[in-house]
Design a protein around this motif. Structure first.
Motif, mmCIF file in Angstrom:
data_model
loop_
_atom_site.group_PDB
_atom_site.id
_atom_site.type_symbol
_atom_site.label_atom_id
_atom_site.label_comp_id
_atom_site.label_asym_id
_atom_site.label_seq_id
_atom_site.Cartn_x
_atom_site.Cartn_y
_atom_site.Cartn_z
ATOM 1 N N UNK B 277 1.220 -1.057 0.171
ATOM 2 C CA UNK B 277 -0.230 0.141 0.313
ATOM 3 C C UNK B 277 0.493 1.491 0.167
ATOM 4 N N UNK B 278 2.114 1.110 -0.301
ATOM 5 C CA UNK B 278 3.103 2.266 -0.541
ATOM 6 C C UNK B 278 3.532 2.641 -1.915
ATOM 7 N N UNK B 279 4.458 2.061 -1.926
ATOM 8 C CA UNK B 279 5.900 2.105 -3.335
ATOM 9 C C UNK B 279 4.708 1.093 -4.220
ATOM 10 N N UNK B 280 4.305 0.015 -4.183
ATOM 11 C CA UNK B 280 3.436 -0.113 -5.314
ATOM 12 C C UNK B 280 2.517 0.301 -5.962
ATOM 13 N N UNK B 281 1.793 0.562 -4.435
ATOM 14 C CA UNK B 281 0.372 0.921 -4.563
ATOM 15 C C UNK B 281 0.115 2.846 -5.780
ATOM 16 N N UNK B 282 1.362 3.618 -5.024
ATOM 17 C CA UNK B 282 1.839 4.605 -6.411
ATOM 18 C C UNK B 282 1.803 4.709 -7.268
ATOM 19 N N UNK B 283 2.895 2.747 -7.126
ATOM 20 C CA UNK B 283 3.997 2.844 -8.883
ATOM 21 C C UNK B 283 2.274 3.113 -10.160
ATOM 22 N N UNK B 284 1.513 1.895 -9.051
ATOM 23 C CA UNK B 284 -0.180 1.816 -9.698
ATOM 24 C C UNK B 284 -0.380 2.551 -10.447
ATOM 25 N N UNK B 285 -0.103 3.534 -9.674
ATOM 26 C CA UNK B 285 -1.148 5.156 -9.350
ATOM 27 C C UNK B 285 -0.867 5.743 -11.102
ATOM 28 N N UNK B 286 0.352 6.332 -11.023
ATOM 29 C CA UNK B 286 1.543 6.102 -11.900
ATOM 30 C C UNK B 286 1.044 5.555 -13.095
ATOM 31 N N UNK B 322 -0.337 9.513 1.106
ATOM 32 C CA UNK B 322 0.720 10.126 1.748
ATOM 33 C C UNK B 322 1.476 8.858 1.398
ATOM 34 N N UNK B 323 2.799 9.167 0.952
ATOM 35 C CA UNK B 323 3.275 7.264 0.576
ATOM 36 C C UNK B 323 4.730 8.039 1.367
ATOM 37 N N UNK B 324 5.855 7.245 1.825
ATOM 38 C CA UNK B 324 7.109 7.318 2.324
ATOM 39 C C UNK B 324 7.674 6.360 1.038
ATOM 40 N N UNK B 325 8.088 6.433 0.001
ATOM 41 C CA UNK B 325 9.073 5.787 -0.864
ATOM 42 C C UNK B 325 10.683 5.365 -0.326
ATOM 43 N N UNK B 326 10.874 7.408 0.758
ATOM 44 C CA UNK B 326 12.381 6.239 1.766
ATOM 45 C C UNK B 326 12.947 4.889 2.069
ATOM 46 N N UNK B 327 12.247 4.672 2.224
ATOM 47 C CA UNK B 327 12.218 3.437 3.189
ATOM 48 C C UNK B 327 12.588 2.538 2.200
ATOM 49 N N UNK B 344 12.068 12.487 -10.755
ATOM 50 C CA UNK B 344 11.766 13.022 -10.809
ATOM 51 C C UNK B 344 11.562 12.640 -12.443
ATOM 52 N N UNK B 345 11.455 11.532 -13.425
ATOM 53 C CA UNK B 345 11.423 11.217 -13.911
ATOM 54 C C UNK B 345 10.470 10.234 -14.099
ATOM 55 N N UNK B 346 9.685 9.392 -13.423
ATOM 56 C CA UNK B 346 8.847 8.081 -12.641
ATOM 57 C C UNK B 346 7.886 8.340 -12.686
ATOM 58 N N UNK B 347 8.025 9.275 -11.701
ATOM 59 C CA UNK B 347 6.707 9.923 -10.650
ATOM 60 C C UNK B 347 5.971 11.540 -10.928
ATOM 61 N N UNK B 349 3.186 12.185 -12.493
ATOM 62 C CA UNK B 349 2.514 12.068 -11.819
ATOM 63 C C UNK B 349 1.627 11.942 -10.855
ATOM 64 N N UNK B 350 2.697 11.388 -9.471
ATOM 65 C CA UNK B 350 2.312 11.170 -8.682
ATOM 66 C C UNK B 350 3.279 11.801 -6.981
ATOM 67 N N UNK B 351 4.019 12.445 -7.768
ATOM 68 C CA UNK B 351 4.919 13.060 -7.088
ATOM 69 C C UNK B 351 4.408 13.790 -5.777
#
Lengths: 240, 392
Positions: B277-286, B322-327, B344-347, B349-351
């Motif tokens: 529900x964090x990085x994977x979910x964000x990438x799905x949105x993108x 919001x999503x934490x991607x740092x970890x 900058x280049x891949x996110x 739409x969801x930055x």
């Protein structure tokens, strides 16, 4: 007897059809064809289900998908092939046989002559989508988008002159296994003048249907939706 | 793009879906759940498994692939009640948090089943994740490839004839098949739905720094060899009326621990993952323009626990989580500049959804009572990215 599969292609994506009433998605054409090859299918019929309307945009997407297809399995292609331009485009693609339907019902002699000239008479298959209504067989005329009594629509001389094989497609049982209407064989054989050895069946084909197809000495079966539903379906059906 | 008038899906769904009189194939197929005779369907399953149950030569007659999900509890419970003798097989995706490891170990302990966990080579695994992130903006491809192939390798190698899966996602989400089709596991289906139509060879191409001899378990077994072994994969959702929220909730009686998350109201599905529900979910949105919450809400619309209008409102709310991607990037050993490049280049739409951590006040939206009645005792995880979890 050949064991084949049919895939419906529309706007570059494959679909499954259930009883001519409902479409469900299937997925990528290349993925479906690659796996059917691995499962050692004998041939694949790629059909565009353009029953009521067709657009140039849709045709372009499908032709593009076909152009990009990588396969060594014999491919038959049909659906919406209604003019010379499309015929000529298809000659540069991995298509070994043409499936025509409306051209036969419309007695489109010039198109059929051109198709035979470009592909050879042995490569022309005529498709007859049919069902039984109140004891009478009716046939679907794709470009008119309506069912018509078979006797009124089928002109045997055109079929005999231009088609090498006939695909009898049971629309009422499409997508449902083991329900192909075998009573239709003799009816359409008589109407068209084609022997059983020149007939291919599709729609409602399962293991029992294949046994009956063998005993009726048919040319081939074309399994629709369920051909990819199980891992060993083709291998199991081959030994049916 | 055309939208279904009933659920929240549209025709751009990655599995594709069709609209029939403005209602999507997923909703139409869902209606079968209300009309099929499920006791008859269970009977069909019993007929299918009967020869396998009777064969007492082999110690195990089925493999049950698990992740420690609530659905795995449900599947294993049914498998045991059917009298089958399962071998539980898990793949360590290295993303489990403390709740994830607890749930996996509790599953094995509570049901007292033989099991083992496959730990893929970490270097290879991370390189594959970096590759699929670069190529497809997808980070779970390696885990999905392993989860869908490794149990098949085990079943084939150990001559275990059945693999029992829970739901067929393509059927449940977009109605790709009828329940009556009794779809089974296949290499085609795996490629089409589980691994984004990207074979391993396509993924690695000539860019990944990998030796292919380390990649065997990411590949489905050879079809000719599989045909000889006759290993067969069944989906229980073809034989039991599948209602994930209801059945997952009931798994708490077996000790399953739900996890609270701020990206969905569903605390059961993929509870215990540091990324789902964090990085994977964000990438799905993108990639596809929506988050997991849409899948959950469309499911609940079909089960008539929420109206479409309410669901639209709730989706907007959760989509802003919001999503934490740092970890994740730290775990993947990505440098700060590499992470910056990716953002900058891949996110793009969801930055606006990026946060430095997942802390901060989060207030759940108001949900219908039919849903809240099935949600309780959720906990927050305490530790993320636990490589090897021990104990219950």
């Amino acid at each position: 007897m050949r064991i084949g599969a049919s895939l419906l292609l529309l706007n570059g994506v494959c679909y499954q059809s259930y009883r001519w009433e409902m479409l469900r998605p299937l997925g990528s054409l290349q993925n479906a064809v690659s796996h059917l090859e691995q499962y050692q299918i004998d041939e694949i019929a790629i059909i565009r289900p353009v029953r009521e309307s067709d657009t140039n945009e849709s045709l372009l997407k499908d032709i593009t998908a076909l152009q990009q297809l990588i396969t060594t399995t014999p491919i038959s292609f049909g659906g919406g092939v209604r003019d010379m331009g499309i015929l000529e485009q298809l000659t540069s693609m991995p298509v070994e046989r043409l499936i025509l339907s409306s051209a036969f019902f419309n007695a489109n002699q010039s198109l059929l002559k051109e198709a035979a000239a470009l592909y050879g008479h042995q490569a022309i298959q005529a498709m007859i989508p049919f069902k039984k209504v109140n004891g009478q067989y009716v046939v679907y005329h794709c470009s008119e988008a309506e069912f018509t009594p078979a006797e009124a629509l089928i002109q045997p001389e055109f079929f005999q002159t231009y088609a090498n094989e006939i695909v009898l497609y049971d629309v009422a049982n499409e997508g449902v296994g083991n329900t192909f209407d075998f009573e239709a064989l003799d009816v359409f054989s008589s109407l068209t003048g084609f022997r059983h050895e020149q007939l291919i069946i599709g729609g409602g084909v399962g293991a029992d249907s294949i046994k009956s197809a063998y005993s009726n000495n048919l040319a081939a079966v074309s399994i629709e939706n369920r051909v990819l539903h199980k891992e060993y379906s083709i291998e199991a059906l081959r030994h049916a | 793009m055309h939208k279904c008038q009933k659920c929240l899906y549209d025709t751009q769904h990655p599995f594709h879906l069709t609209l029939n009189d403005k209602i999507c194939s997923g909703c139409i197929t869902h209606e079968e759940k209300n009309t099929l005779d499920w006791s008859e369907r269970e009977q069909k399953l019993l007929e299918i498994i009967s020869p396998y149950r009777k064969d007492t030569k082999a110690y195990y007659n089925c493999v049950v692939p698990v992740q420690g999900d609530a659905e795995d509890y449900y599947v294993l419970n049914i498998v045991l009640s059917l009298g089958l003798r399962p071998l539980v097989v898990a793949v360590n995706d290295y993303f489990k948090n403390n709740i994830g490891w607890y749930n996996l170990h509790n599953l094995i302990t509570h049901f007292d089943c033989d099991s083992f966990v496959f730990n893929p080579d970490m270097t290879v695994y991370k390189e594959l994740i970096r590759t699929t992130l670069r190529k497809y903006n997808h980070m779970l491809w390696p885990a999905l490839a392993l989860h869908s192939a490794y149990p098949v390798h085990i079943a084939k190698a150990r001559k275990i004839p059945l693999i029992i899966w829970g739901q067929n996602q393509a059927l449940e989400q977009v109605g790709k098949y009828s329940h009556c089709d009794q779809i089974e596991m296949s290499q085609w289906s795996r490629q089409e739905h589980d691994i984004l139509n990207c074979s391993l060879e396509t993924v690695i191409g000539n860019g990944a720094q990998l030796n292919t001899r380390h990649l065997n378990y990411y590949r489905y077994p050879n079809i000719k060899a599989l045909i000889k072994s006759r290993v067969r994969g069944l989906y229980l959702s073809n034989f039991y009326r599948w209602d994930p929220l209801q059945q997952n909730h009931s798994m708490m009686e077996f000790g399953f621990q739900p996890e609270v998350n701020n990206s969905s109201f569903d605390p059961y599905e993929r509870a215990g993952s540091s990324v789902y529900y964090q990085m994977h979910d964000l990438l799905k949105m993108q990639r596809v323009g929506y988050r997991k919450i849409r899948d959950h809400l469309s499911r609940e619309i079909r089960h008539q626990r929420i109206s479409r209008n309410s669901a639209i409102h709730i989706e907007k709310y959760y989509s802003e989580a919001r999503v934490d991607i740092d970890s994740f990037f730290a775990w993947l050993d990505v440098t700060e500049s590499g992470k910056r490049w990716f953002v900058e280049n891949r996110l793009q739409k969801v930055s606006h959804l990026l946060a430095s951590d997942n802390s901060g006040e989060w207030v759940s939206p108001e949900l219908p009572e039919d849903i809240t009645a099935l949600l309780d005792k959720q906990k927050a995880s305490e530790k993320q990215f636990i490589t090897f979890g021990k104990g219950v």
